[in-house]
Design a protein around this motif. Structure first.
Motif, PDB file in Angstrom:
ATOM      1  N   TYR A  66      50.401  56.553   1.152  1.00 22.94           N
ATOM      2  CA  TYR A  66      49.758  56.173   1.789  1.00 22.94           C
ATOM      3  C   TYR A  66      48.157  55.328   1.970  1.00 22.94           C
ATOM      4  N   ASP A  67      47.661  55.221   3.226  1.00 24.97           N
ATOM      5  CA  ASP A  67      47.546  54.651   4.506  1.00 24.97           C
ATOM      6  C   ASP A  67      45.642  55.402   4.451  1.00 24.97           C
ATOM      7  N   LEU A  68      44.483  55.451   3.717  1.00 17.64           N
ATOM      8  CA  LEU A  68      43.397  55.398   3.257  1.00 17.64           C
ATOM      9  C   LEU A  68      42.287  55.510   2.533  1.00 17.64           C
ATOM     10  N   SER A 125      42.539  48.973  11.511  1.00 15.66           N
ATOM     11  CA  SER A 125      43.614  49.690  11.498  1.00 15.66           C
ATOM     12  C   SER A 125      44.527  49.745  12.966  1.00 15.66           C
ATOM     13  N   GLU A 126      43.223  49.625  14.287  1.00 14.92           N
ATOM     14  CA  GLU A 126      43.764  49.997  15.558  1.00 14.92           C
ATOM     15  C   GLU A 126      45.013  48.800  16.130  1.00 14.92           C
ATOM     16  N   THR A 127      45.338  47.784  15.450  1.00 16.43           N
ATOM     17  CA  THR A 127      46.178  47.207  16.338  1.00 16.43           C
ATOM     18  C   THR A 127      46.605  46.224  15.438  1.00 16.43           C
ATOM     19  N   ASN A 128      47.576  45.453  15.679  1.00 18.00           N
ATOM     20  CA  ASN A 128      48.494  45.031  14.584  1.00 18.00           C
ATOM     21  C   ASN A 128      48.074  43.499  15.657  1.00 18.00           C
ATOM     22  N   ILE A 129      48.516  41.993  14.540  1.00 16.02           N
ATOM     23  CA  ILE A 129      48.461  40.860  15.036  1.00 16.02           C
ATOM     24  C   ILE A 129      48.797  40.168  15.521  1.00 16.02           C
ATOM     25  N   ASN A 130      49.211  39.228  16.445  1.00 19.62           N
ATOM     26  CA  ASN A 130      50.215  38.076  16.332  1.00 19.62           C
ATOM     27  C   ASN A 130      49.439  36.897  16.228  1.00 19.62           C
ATOM     28  N   GLY A 144      50.685  32.743  16.693  1.00 26.07           N
ATOM     29  CA  GLY A 144      51.726  31.811  16.786  1.00 26.07           C
ATOM     30  C   GLY A 144      52.758  32.565  15.902  1.00 26.07           C
ATOM     31  N   SER A 145      53.431  31.884  14.762  1.00 25.36           N
ATOM     32  CA  SER A 145      54.513  32.874  14.208  1.00 25.36           C
ATOM     33  C   SER A 145      53.646  33.678  13.032  1.00 25.36           C
ATOM     34  N   LEU A 146      52.531  34.047  12.936  1.00 25.08           N
ATOM     35  CA  LEU A 146      52.415  34.957  12.496  1.00 25.08           C
ATOM     36  C   LEU A 146      52.336  36.371  12.848  1.00 25.08           C
ATOM     37  N   TYR A 147      53.016  37.878  11.727  1.00 21.78           N
ATOM     38  CA  TYR A 147      52.627  38.650  12.689  1.00 21.78           C
ATOM     39  C   TYR A 147      52.012  39.641  11.175  1.00 21.78           C
ATOM     40  N   ILE A 148      51.561  40.287  11.260  1.00 21.58           N
ATOM     41  CA  ILE A 148      50.495  41.192  10.448  1.00 21.58           C
ATOM     42  C   ILE A 148      51.198  42.901  11.026  1.00 21.58           C
ATOM     43  N   ASN A 149      51.160  43.693  10.433  1.00 23.50           N
ATOM     44  CA  ASN A 149      51.456  45.005  10.961  1.00 23.50           C
ATOM     45  C   ASN A 149      50.513  45.724   9.993  1.00 23.50           C
ATOM     46  N   LYS A 150      49.540  46.124  10.291  1.00 23.63           N
ATOM     47  CA  LYS A 150      48.555  47.027  10.390  1.00 23.63           C
ATOM     48  C   LYS A 150      48.957  48.416   8.687  1.00 23.63           C
ATOM     49  N   LYS A 151      49.569  48.663   9.823  1.00 24.31           N
ATOM     50  CA  LYS A 151      50.137  50.194   8.998  1.00 24.31           C
ATOM     51  C   LYS A 151      50.947  50.166   7.859  1.00 24.31           C
ATOM     52  N   GLY A 152      52.093  49.403   8.115  1.00 27.58           N
ATOM     53  CA  GLY A 152      52.632  49.043   7.304  1.00 27.58           C
ATOM     54  C   GLY A 152      52.787  48.147   6.403  1.00 27.58           C
ATOM     55  N   GLU A 199      45.244  40.367  -0.851  1.00 28.93           N
ATOM     56  CA  GLU A 199      45.113  39.611  -0.448  1.00 28.93           C
ATOM     57  C   GLU A 199      45.826  39.966   0.910  1.00 28.93           C
ATOM     58  N   PHE A 200      45.751  41.047   1.557  1.00 28.95           N
ATOM     59  CA  PHE A 200      46.631  41.453   2.397  1.00 28.95           C
ATOM     60  C   PHE A 200      45.021  41.831   3.134  1.00 28.95           C
ATOM     61  N   GLU A 201      44.800  42.216   3.101  1.00 25.82           N
ATOM     62  CA  GLU A 201      43.005  43.167   3.775  1.00 25.82           C
ATOM     63  C   GLU A 201      42.383  40.947   4.099  1.00 25.82           C
ATOM     64  N   LEU A 202      42.379  40.500   2.970  1.00 21.19           N
ATOM     65  CA  LEU A 202      41.735  39.145   3.029  1.00 21.19           C
ATOM     66  C   LEU A 202      42.783  37.961   4.836  1.00 21.19           C
ATOM     67  N   LEU A 203      43.712  38.566   4.313  1.00 19.30           N
ATOM     68  CA  LEU A 203      44.357  38.242   5.389  1.00 19.30           C
ATOM     69  C   LEU A 203      44.165  38.368   6.649  1.00 19.30           C
ATOM     70  N   SER A 204      44.009  39.731   6.986  1.00 22.91           N
ATOM     71  CA  SER A 204      44.493  40.350   8.055  1.00 22.91           C
ATOM     72  C   SER A 204      42.299  40.577   8.617  1.00 22.91           C
ATOM     73  N   PHE A 205      41.996  40.212   7.755  1.00 22.60           N
ATOM     74  CA  PHE A 205      40.245  40.343   8.252  1.00 22.60           C
ATOM     75  C   PHE A 205      39.960  38.910   8.747  1.00 22.60           C
ATOM     76  N   LEU A 206      41.000  37.707   7.944  1.00 19.27           N
ATOM     77  CA  LEU A 206      40.675  36.177   9.169  1.00 19.27           C
ATOM     78  C   LEU A 206      41.423  36.171   9.829  1.00 19.27           C
ATOM     79  N   ALA A 207      42.360  36.615  10.035  1.00 16.74           N
ATOM     80  CA  ALA A 207      43.740  36.653  11.734  1.00 16.74           C
ATOM     81  C   ALA A 207      43.130  37.507  12.412  1.00 16.74           C
ATOM     82  N   SER A 208      42.350  38.496  12.284  1.00 16.96           N
ATOM     83  CA  SER A 208      41.458  39.274  12.772  1.00 16.96           C
ATOM     84  C   SER A 208      40.206  38.461  13.714  1.00 16.96           C
ATOM     85  N   HIS A 209      39.860  37.484  13.238  1.00 17.39           N
ATOM     86  CA  HIS A 209      39.000  36.917  13.699  1.00 17.39           C
ATOM     87  C   HIS A 209      39.470  34.885  13.861  1.00 17.39           C
TER      88      HIS A 209
END
Length: 223
Positions: free
Chosen positions: A71-73, A123-128, A130-138, A154-164
């Motif tokens: 689950y995603d919660l 969880s609002e949006t995915n991230i694109n 350059g060549s990096l794509y992050i699917n936050k839901k999956g 690792e996923f959360e850290l990368l997602s946070f940095l990529a979100s900013h």
């Protein structure tokens, strides 16, 4: 209406937490053990779980791992234990926060609302980039045509940095955002996770670089 599942073998704690949450407008499901809780999650789409550690049948650590697999919660571990080893085991299991009994009712509500805000934003949006794509839901990361399934932190850290992108964050700030306010490890934890991310994407991340800003922290920069 946000839905929360509360898992504790102590009926008094279950009723206390349920009452506090219902006063704040949440819909609450309760369970006395991990197996029951998984049954609830199969039927109800919940937004957060509050899980006691010391339970029969399935303890809180194992339940946290099972929730993470399916689950995603966000999850708050609720326990009478306060030793650093117990907290470390909880975070390694995948919990997002940690609250020690006895607790103030206002603190529980504060942590629940803070986690729901943080998790909702992440969880609002995915991230694109350059060549990096992050699917936050999956919980998927793609570089070009290759897909990676990263460990949670690792996923959360990368997602946070990529979100900013192109913003610099101190190690202390990253600890607070990714590991939570109660994390009692040292800031080298961030260094270890950054090193692992760099090793995973070595040689294929021409568009994206995680840079060390000496004396400050880290920044994910788009080349």
């Amino acid at each position: 209406m946000k839905k929360i599942v509360v898992v504790d073998d102590d009926v008094n704690i279950r009723n206390l937490v349920k009452g506090l949450l219902m006063k704040e407008g949440f819909m609450v499901f309760t369970s006395e053990n991990g197996r029951e809780a998984l049954g609830i999650l199969e039927k109800e789409v919940c937004d957060l779980a509050i899980v006691d550690i010391m339970m029969p049948v399935m303890d809180g650590y194992l339940l946290t791992k099972e929730i993470r697999k399916q689950y995603d919660l966000p999850i708050i571990l609720l326990t009478a234990k306060g030793q650093i080893e117990d907290k470390q085991k909880g975070f390694e299991s995948g919990t997002d926060d940690y609250l020690i009994k006895p607790f103030e009712s206002k603190e529980l509500i504060f942590r629940v609302n803070a986690l729901l805000r943080r998790f909702g934003k992440s969880s609002e949006t995915n991230i694109n980039l350059g060549s990096l794509y992050i699917n936050k839901k999956g919980y998927e990361v793609k570089f070009k045509d290759k897909t990676y399934l990263l460990p949670l932190k690792e996923f959360e850290l990368l997602s946070f940095l990529a979100s900013h992108p192109n913003q610099v964050f101190s190690r202390a700030h990253l600890i607070e955002k990714i590991w939570g306010l109660d994390f009692e490890g040292d800031e080298r934890t961030v260094d270890v996770h950054i090193k692992r991310l760099r090793e995973r994407f070595a040689g294929i991340d021409e568009d994206i670089t995680i840079k060390t800003i000496r004396g400050v922290g880290y920044s994910l920069e788009v080349n």
